[in-house]
Design an enzyme around this catalytic site. Structure first.
Site, PDB file in Angstrom:
ATOM      1  N   ARG A 116       1.119  -0.992  -0.037  1.00  0.00           N
ATOM      2  CA  ARG A 116      -0.020  -0.193   0.112  1.00  0.00           C
ATOM      3  C   ARG A 116       1.010   0.973  -0.296  1.00  0.00           C
ATOM      4  O   ARG A 116       1.643   1.617   1.001  1.00  0.00           O
ATOM      5  CB  ARG A 116      -0.903  -0.013   1.185  1.00  0.00           C
ATOM      6  CG  ARG A 116      -1.878   1.109   1.538  1.00  0.00           C
ATOM      7  CD  ARG A 116      -2.688   1.700   0.251  1.00  0.00           C
ATOM      8  NE  ARG A 116      -3.635   2.609   0.686  1.00  0.00           N
ATOM      9  CZ  ARG A 116      -3.643   3.771   0.337  1.00  0.00           C
ATOM     10  NH1 ARG A 116      -2.381   4.183  -0.404  1.00  0.00           N
ATOM     11  NH2 ARG A 116      -4.355   4.923   0.522  1.00  0.00           N
ATOM     12  N   HIS A 119       2.235   6.878   1.774  1.00  0.00           N
ATOM     13  CA  HIS A 119       1.110   8.004   1.571  1.00  0.00           C
ATOM     14  C   HIS A 119       0.854   8.609   2.988  1.00  0.00           C
ATOM     15  O   HIS A 119       1.542   8.300   3.935  1.00  0.00           O
ATOM     16  CB  HIS A 119       0.001   7.390   1.015  1.00  0.00           C
ATOM     17  CG  HIS A 119      -0.771   6.299   2.074  1.00  0.00           C
ATOM     18  ND1 HIS A 119      -0.341   5.180   2.143  1.00  0.00           N
ATOM     19  CD2 HIS A 119      -1.825   6.488   2.766  1.00  0.00           C
ATOM     20  CE1 HIS A 119      -0.954   4.486   3.290  1.00  0.00           C
ATOM     21  NE2 HIS A 119      -1.823   5.261   3.435  1.00  0.00           N
ATOM     22  N   HIS A 121      -2.635  11.046   5.019  1.00  0.00           N
ATOM     23  CA  HIS A 121      -3.879  11.571   4.926  1.00  0.00           C
ATOM     24  C   HIS A 121      -4.209  12.434   6.248  1.00  0.00           C
ATOM     25  O   HIS A 121      -3.524  12.316   7.245  1.00  0.00           O
ATOM     26  CB  HIS A 121      -5.006  10.375   4.802  1.00  0.00           C
ATOM     27  CG  HIS A 121      -4.449   9.172   5.621  1.00  0.00           C
ATOM     28  ND1 HIS A 121      -4.600   9.145   7.001  1.00  0.00           N
ATOM     29  CD2 HIS A 121      -4.033   7.881   5.133  1.00  0.00           C
ATOM     30  CE1 HIS A 121      -4.151   7.956   7.367  1.00  0.00           C
ATOM     31  NE2 HIS A 121      -3.913   7.260   6.108  1.00  0.00           N
ATOM     32  N   GLU A 125      -5.044   7.145  11.525  1.00  0.00           N
ATOM     33  CA  GLU A 125      -5.417   5.971  11.093  1.00  0.00           C
ATOM     34  C   GLU A 125      -5.243   4.923  12.215  1.00  0.00           C
ATOM     35  O   GLU A 125      -3.967   4.784  12.703  1.00  0.00           O
ATOM     36  CB  GLU A 125      -4.617   5.319  10.065  1.00  0.00           C
ATOM     37  CG  GLU A 125      -4.510   3.926   9.486  1.00  0.00           C
ATOM     38  CD  GLU A 125      -3.543   3.900   8.290  1.00  0.00           C
ATOM     39  OE1 GLU A 125      -3.696   4.530   7.128  1.00  0.00           O
ATOM     40  OE2 GLU A 125      -2.930   2.790   8.379  1.00  0.00           O
ATOM     41  N   HIS A 164       3.281   7.043   5.815  1.00  0.00           N
ATOM     42  CA  HIS A 164       3.559   5.854   6.194  1.00  0.00           C
ATOM     43  C   HIS A 164       3.433   4.911   5.049  1.00  0.00           C
ATOM     44  O   HIS A 164       2.971   5.250   3.982  1.00  0.00           O
ATOM     45  CB  HIS A 164       2.755   5.264   7.474  1.00  0.00           C
ATOM     46  CG  HIS A 164       1.130   5.556   7.026  1.00  0.00           C
ATOM     47  ND1 HIS A 164       0.753   6.817   7.174  1.00  0.00           N
ATOM     48  CD2 HIS A 164       0.217   4.666   6.824  1.00  0.00           C
ATOM     49  CE1 HIS A 164      -0.640   6.770   6.832  1.00  0.00           C
ATOM     50  NE2 HIS A 164      -0.820   5.458   6.352  1.00  0.00           N
ATOM     51  N   GLU A 190     -10.875   6.512   1.067  1.00  0.00           N
ATOM     52  CA  GLU A 190      -9.577   5.890   0.799  1.00  0.00           C
ATOM     53  C   GLU A 190      -8.959   6.456  -0.642  1.00  0.00           C
ATOM     54  O   GLU A 190      -7.992   6.179  -0.782  1.00  0.00           O
ATOM     55  CB  GLU A 190      -9.924   4.135   0.542  1.00  0.00           C
ATOM     56  CG  GLU A 190      -8.781   3.563   0.437  1.00  0.00           C
ATOM     57  CD  GLU A 190      -7.564   3.580   1.525  1.00  0.00           C
ATOM     58  OE1 GLU A 190      -6.291   2.967   1.216  1.00  0.00           O
ATOM     59  OE2 GLU A 190      -7.806   4.035   2.374  1.00  0.00           O
ATOM     60  N   HIS A 302     -22.396   4.574  26.206  1.00  0.00           N
ATOM     61  CA  HIS A 302     -21.000   5.171  26.179  1.00  0.00           C
ATOM     62  C   HIS A 302     -20.903   6.630  26.211  1.00  0.00           C
ATOM     63  O   HIS A 302     -21.714   7.421  25.490  1.00  0.00           O
ATOM     64  CB  HIS A 302     -20.029   4.570  24.866  1.00  0.00           C
ATOM     65  CG  HIS A 302     -19.903   3.306  24.887  1.00  0.00           C
ATOM     66  ND1 HIS A 302     -18.850   2.538  25.622  1.00  0.00           N
ATOM     67  CD2 HIS A 302     -20.780   2.366  24.105  1.00  0.00           C
ATOM     68  CE1 HIS A 302     -19.065   1.077  25.133  1.00  0.00           C
ATOM     69  NE2 HIS A 302     -19.922   0.988  24.388  1.00  0.00           N
ATOM     70  N   GLU A 307     -19.908   4.659  18.758  1.00  0.00           N
ATOM     71  CA  GLU A 307     -19.366   3.390  18.832  1.00  0.00           C
ATOM     72  C   GLU A 307     -19.546   2.765  17.206  1.00  0.00           C
ATOM     73  O   GLU A 307     -20.571   2.785  16.640  1.00  0.00           O
ATOM     74  CB  GLU A 307     -19.978   2.449  19.775  1.00  0.00           C
ATOM     75  CG  GLU A 307     -19.346   1.090  19.480  1.00  0.00           C
ATOM     76  CD  GLU A 307     -20.271   0.201  20.454  1.00  0.00           C
ATOM     77  OE1 GLU A 307     -19.782  -1.144  20.596  1.00  0.00           O
ATOM     78  OE2 GLU A 307     -20.787   0.759  21.455  1.00  0.00           O
ATOM     79  N   HIS A 346     -27.595   0.344  24.669  1.00  0.00           N
ATOM     80  CA  HIS A 346     -27.740  -1.149  23.739  1.00  0.00           C
ATOM     81  C   HIS A 346     -27.049  -2.313  24.558  1.00  0.00           C
ATOM     82  O   HIS A 346     -26.360  -2.160  25.479  1.00  0.00           O
ATOM     83  CB  HIS A 346     -26.781  -0.739  22.436  1.00  0.00           C
ATOM     84  CG  HIS A 346     -25.300  -0.354  22.567  1.00  0.00           C
ATOM     85  ND1 HIS A 346     -24.997   1.037  23.010  1.00  0.00           N
ATOM     86  CD2 HIS A 346     -24.181  -0.962  22.589  1.00  0.00           C
ATOM     87  CE1 HIS A 346     -23.908   0.888  23.399  1.00  0.00           C
ATOM     88  NE2 HIS A 346     -23.063  -0.129  23.009  1.00  0.00           N
TER      89      HIS A 346
END
Length: 408
Positions: A116, A119, A121, A125, A164, A190, A302, A307, A346
Site C-alpha cells: 500500500r 502516503h 492523509h 489511522e 507511512h 480511501e 458510552h 461506537e 444497547h
C-alpha cells in the site's frame, strides 16, 4: 425441424427452466416469516430469501422494538471492491452508512510483497490485523523513524499527516495479510489520500531535480499515475528497514492487543486498548469483545462518543435504545459493521453456537462505558425500587461491579 418438434423443444426447455428455478428456490435457506405472536403475515411478493435468512430479528423484530431509527448496519460484502495488482480494498464510510459521521473503515488485502504505497492523509489511522503479517513504516515531523512487523491481533496507529507505508509479508503459510483500518472521520475516503506517486506525477521534472539535487534524467521512470497497491520486492530483515534518522519515534506506533490480559467473565471476555496502554493512539480507543454462546454484552452506553463496530466471527444481534420510545434490533455476522450513536443504550447477544467476536471503536483517547446494572446498584435503592417495581431484596443483590459480558 417441423413446427411440432419446435414446439416440443420450446416446451421442454421451459419445463427445464421452471424446474431449475424451483430447485434453486428449494435450495435457498428458509427465510423466517414476518410474524410474531399473531401479528404480521407471510410475504406474497418477491423476496431475497438468502438475505432474509440472515436477518431473522430484522424481519420479525422483538415486540419491544418501536419507532423509527436510522440504519445501524452495513456489510463490507455490499461495499465496492477496488481490485489492484497485489490486493484489494473496500470501505464503509458516511456514504455507505450515513449515520457513521464520527468514523469510517477500510478493509484491505495485500499479497506477500504487495505495497500500500507510501502516503499520508488528514485523518488519523487505527488498524487491526485480521490475518497474516505486514511490515509498517513511518517518519514523523522531526525525522524520527518507525518500522515494525505486525501479525494477527496487532494494532497500529498513525496520526493524521504522518507519512507511512504498509507491505504484506508471506509467513507461516499465509500469502500476505488482511486488515481493518479505522479513521477518525466518517467522511474519509480511501481514494483521497495523499500518494507519493500521484504527487510526483503532477510535479514538473525540473522542479523535482532542483528539490532532490539530482539530474532531471533521474526521474524518467516516474509512474504517470498513482500506484496505490502494487507488487513490490520482498522485504528483508526488519533490522535493515529500521532507518536511523533522528532516532525512533517517542511513542511506538504499534501495539500487541492480544498480549493484554483480558477482563474475563463467565460469559466471555473484553480487552480494552486506549491511550493508557497504547499512548500513540490519541484519537481512537477500542475494545475486543468475545461473547460465548447464549451470552450477552450487558446493557450499557458510552459517554465519550459514537461506537463503530466490526464483527470478526460468529453471529449476534444488537438492540439499540434511542430515547422517545424508540428501539431497533439488527442482526450481525462476520464482516459486518455496526454503529451506535452517542449515548444510546444497547446490548449485544450471541445468537449462534460459536464465540461471537467483535471490535468496538470510539473517537476518543479513553475507553468508557456505563453499566446499567452498576448504575442501579449504586443509586439509592428506594429510588430504584420506585422506578422499577423490583423487590427490595433483588435490588440489594445487584452487583456493584461491572460484568461487561454476562452468561446466558
Amino acid at each position: 425441424m417441423t413446427e411440432i418438434s419446435r414446439r416440443a423443444l420450446i416446451a421442454a426447455a421451459g419445463g427445464a427452466m421452471a424446474a431449475t428455478s424451483a430447485a434453486a428456490q428449494s435450495a435457498a435457506p428458509a427465510a423466517p416469516l414476518p410474524e410474531r405472536g399473531g401479528k404480521g403475515a407471510d410475504i406474497l411478493g418477491p423476496q431475497n430469501r438468502p438475505r432474509a435468512a440472515e436477518e431473522p430479528f430484522t424481519l420479525a423484530p422483538p415486540a419491544t422494538d418501536h419507532g423509527t431509527m436510522p440504519n445501524l448496519k452495513w456489510s463490507f460484502s455490499d461495499s465496492h471492491m477496488r481490485l489492484e495488482a497485489g490486493g484489494w480494498a473496500r470501505q464503509t464510510t458516511i456514504r455507505e452508512l450515513p449515520v457513521s459521521k464520527a468514523m469510517a473503515g477500510v478493509n484491505m488485502r495485500l499479497k506477500g510483497g504487495a505495497v500500500r504505497e507510501m502516503h499520508w492523509h488528514k485523518e488519523s489511522e487505527w488498524a487491526y490485523m485480521i490475518k497474516g503479517r505486514a511490515r509498517i513504516t513511518a517518519v514523523d515531523q522531526d525525522g524520527r523513524t518507525f518500522a515494525d512487523d505486525v501479525g494477527e491481533g496487532d494494532l497500529w496507529y498513525f496520526p493524521g499527516g504522518i507519512p507511512h507505508s504498509i507491505q504484506g509479508l508471506s509467513a507461516d503459510g499465509i500469502d500476505g495479510c488482511e486488515f481493518l483500518l479505522v479513521f477518525d472521520d466518517g467522511g474519509f475516503s480511501e481514494d483521497s489520500t495523499f500518494l507519493l506517486t500521484d504527487w510526483l506525477a503532477h510535479t514538473p521534472k525540473d522542479v523535482l531535480a532542483r528539490n532532490f539535487g539530482l539530474p532531471e534524467s533521474a526521474f524518467a521512470k516516474i509512474p504517470e499515475k498513482e500506484l496505490y497497491i502494487f507488487p513490490g520486492p520482498q522485504p528483508g530483515p526488519l533490522a535493515a528497514d529500521r532507518m536511523g534518522g533522528s532516532g525512533p519515534v517517542p511513542k511506538t506506533f504499534s501495539h500487541k492487543m492480544l498480549a493484554q490480559e483480558p477482563v474475563r467473565t463467565r460469559g466471555g471476555s473484553v480487552r480494552i486498548t486506549d491511550s493508557t496502554v497504547f499512548p500513540a493512539s490519541a484519537t481512537i480507543a477500542a475494545a475486543l469483545v468475545e461473547v460465548e454462546p447464549g451470552g450477552l454484552r450487558e446493557l450499557h452506553w458510552h459517554p465519550n462518543g459514537d461506537e463503530w463496530q466490526y464483527y470478526l466471527s460468529g453471529q449476534g444481534r444488537m438492540t439499540v435504545f434511542g430515547s422517545e420510545s424508540k428501539a431497533r434490533t439488527f442482526d450481525y455476522q462476520a464482516g459486518d459493521v455496526g454503529y451506535v450513536p452517542f449515548a444510546m443504550g444497547h446490548y449485544i447477544e450471541n445468537t449462534g453456537d460459536t464465540t461471537l467476536t467483535f471490535l468496538e471503536m470510539f473517537k476518543s483517547p479513553r475507553y468508557a462505558d456505563i453499566s446499567l446494572t452498576q448504575w442501579l446498584a449504586l443509586t439509592p435503592h428506594p429510588l430504584v425500587q420506585a422506578h422499577t417495581g423490583l423487590d427490595p431484596k433483588l435490588v440489594e443483590a445487584l452487583p456493584e461491579t461491572k460484568s461487561p459480558v454476562v452468561p446466558g
